[in-house]
Motif scaffolding. Sequence first.
Motif, short mmCIF file in Angstrom:
data_model
loop_
_atom_site.label_atom_id
_atom_site.label_comp_id
_atom_site.label_asym_id
_atom_site.label_seq_id
_atom_site.Cartn_x
_atom_site.Cartn_y
_atom_site.Cartn_z
N MET A 1 0.79 -1.19 0.00
CA MET A 1 0.00 0.00 0.00
C MET A 1 0.84 1.26 0.00
O MET A 1 0.56 2.16 0.73
CB MET A 1 -0.92 0.08 1.18
CG MET A 1 -1.06 -1.09 2.00
SD MET A 1 -2.17 -0.85 3.33
CE MET A 1 -2.58 -2.52 3.43
N PRO A 2 1.85 1.30 -0.79
CA PRO A 2 2.64 2.52 -0.82
C PRO A 2 1.88 3.69 -1.45
O PRO A 2 1.08 3.49 -2.35
CB PRO A 2 3.84 2.15 -1.68
CG PRO A 2 3.86 0.68 -1.73
CD PRO A 2 2.45 0.25 -1.57
N HIS A 25 7.41 2.45 -9.21
CA HIS A 25 6.41 1.39 -9.16
C HIS A 25 7.03 0.02 -9.46
O HIS A 25 6.76 -0.96 -8.76
CB HIS A 25 5.26 1.69 -10.12
CG HIS A 25 4.13 0.73 -9.98
ND1 HIS A 25 3.33 0.66 -8.86
CD2 HIS A 25 3.68 -0.24 -10.81
CE1 HIS A 25 2.44 -0.29 -9.01
NE2 HIS A 25 2.62 -0.86 -10.18
N LEU A 28 8.89 -1.20 -6.46
CA LEU A 28 8.00 -1.65 -5.39
C LEU A 28 7.38 -3.00 -5.71
O LEU A 28 7.28 -3.88 -4.85
CB LEU A 28 6.91 -0.59 -5.15
CG LEU A 28 7.40 0.72 -4.53
CD1 LEU A 28 6.29 1.77 -4.56
CD2 LEU A 28 7.90 0.50 -3.11
N VAL A 29 6.97 -3.19 -6.96
CA VAL A 29 6.39 -4.47 -7.37
C VAL A 29 7.43 -5.58 -7.23
O VAL A 29 7.12 -6.68 -6.74
CB VAL A 29 5.82 -4.38 -8.80
CG1 VAL A 29 5.46 -5.76 -9.34
CG2 VAL A 29 4.60 -3.46 -8.83
N VAL A 33 5.04 -5.62 -3.71
CA VAL A 33 3.81 -4.82 -3.74
C VAL A 33 2.97 -5.29 -4.94
O VAL A 33 3.51 -5.49 -6.02
CB VAL A 33 4.16 -3.32 -3.87
CG1 VAL A 33 2.92 -2.48 -4.13
CG2 VAL A 33 4.88 -2.85 -2.62
N ASP A 37 -1.52 -1.94 -6.97
CA ASP A 37 -1.44 -1.03 -5.82
C ASP A 37 -0.56 0.16 -6.22
O ASP A 37 0.60 0.27 -5.84
CB ASP A 37 -0.86 -1.76 -4.62
CG ASP A 37 -0.98 -0.96 -3.34
OD1 ASP A 37 -1.40 0.21 -3.39
OD2 ASP A 37 -0.65 -1.52 -2.28
N ARG A 38 -1.14 1.04 -7.03
CA ARG A 38 -0.39 2.17 -7.56
C ARG A 38 -1.13 3.46 -7.23
O ARG A 38 -2.15 3.78 -7.82
CB ARG A 38 -0.21 2.03 -9.08
CG ARG A 38 0.70 3.08 -9.66
CD ARG A 38 1.02 2.76 -11.11
NE ARG A 38 2.02 3.66 -11.64
CZ ARG A 38 2.83 3.37 -12.63
NH1 ARG A 38 2.75 2.21 -13.24
NH2 ARG A 38 3.72 4.24 -13.05
N TRP A 74 4.49 3.92 3.35
CA TRP A 74 3.97 2.56 3.33
C TRP A 74 3.83 2.04 4.74
O TRP A 74 4.23 2.69 5.70
CB TRP A 74 4.81 1.65 2.46
CG TRP A 74 6.29 1.54 2.77
CD1 TRP A 74 6.99 2.13 3.80
CD2 TRP A 74 7.25 0.81 2.04
NE1 TRP A 74 8.30 1.80 3.72
CE2 TRP A 74 8.50 0.98 2.67
CE3 TRP A 74 7.20 0.01 0.92
CZ2 TRP A 74 9.67 0.39 2.20
CZ3 TRP A 74 8.36 -0.58 0.46
CH2 TRP A 74 9.57 -0.39 1.10
N ARG A 78 8.70 -3.38 6.80
CA ARG A 78 9.69 -3.76 5.78
C ARG A 78 11.09 -3.68 6.37
O ARG A 78 11.44 -2.73 7.05
CB ARG A 78 9.61 -2.83 4.57
CG ARG A 78 8.69 -3.31 3.45
CD ARG A 78 7.34 -2.96 3.63
NE ARG A 78 6.46 -3.23 2.50
CZ ARG A 78 5.30 -2.64 2.44
NH1 ARG A 78 4.93 -1.79 3.36
NH2 ARG A 78 4.48 -2.94 1.46
N TRP A 113 -0.77 -0.10 9.95
CA TRP A 113 -1.77 -0.61 9.02
C TRP A 113 -3.15 0.03 9.24
O TRP A 113 -3.89 0.25 8.29
CB TRP A 113 -1.90 -2.13 9.18
CG TRP A 113 -0.75 -2.88 8.59
CD1 TRP A 113 0.44 -3.17 9.21
CD2 TRP A 113 -0.66 -3.41 7.28
NE1 TRP A 113 1.26 -3.86 8.36
CE2 TRP A 113 0.61 -4.04 7.16
CE3 TRP A 113 -1.53 -3.43 6.20
CZ2 TRP A 113 1.02 -4.67 6.00
CZ3 TRP A 113 -1.10 -4.07 5.04
CH2 TRP A 113 0.15 -4.67 4.95
#
Length: 126
Positions: A1-2, A25, A28-29, A33, A37-38, A74, A78, A113
């Motif tokens: 969920m960035p 992106h 992150l993927v 991620v 979720d962009r 986010w 992490r 969260w």
Amino acid sequence: MPFVTVTVKKPKPAEFKHAILDSVHDALVAAGVPPTDRFQRVFELDADDFRYDPRYPDLESDRGDDFALIEILWSVGRSVKIKRKVLADLIGGLARHGINGEHVMVVFKETAWENWSFSGGRILHA
């Protein structure tokens, strides 16, 4: 969920902004991620509204007008290993677009969260 915010000095062509957003992106993927979720935005500021030191902390050349500040908000949890992977993949992606990674600053911000509601006031992960 960035949630990604990129700040640059204006004016910037669409290609430059897309290159940064796509590189972020993709990184992150690659770190897990979901591709859908962009959520990203770009702020283009006048020189008077965007100030930064040209060499802090130890750059060998000055940051120029293409300096980009990337903030990645986010959820907590992490590891440093994942953050380093995101950074390495991001800098590699930027290089493929001809953007000098030495003139890019990345800030990771973490939030719990329960601070995310994607729609309808629903908190999905609380």
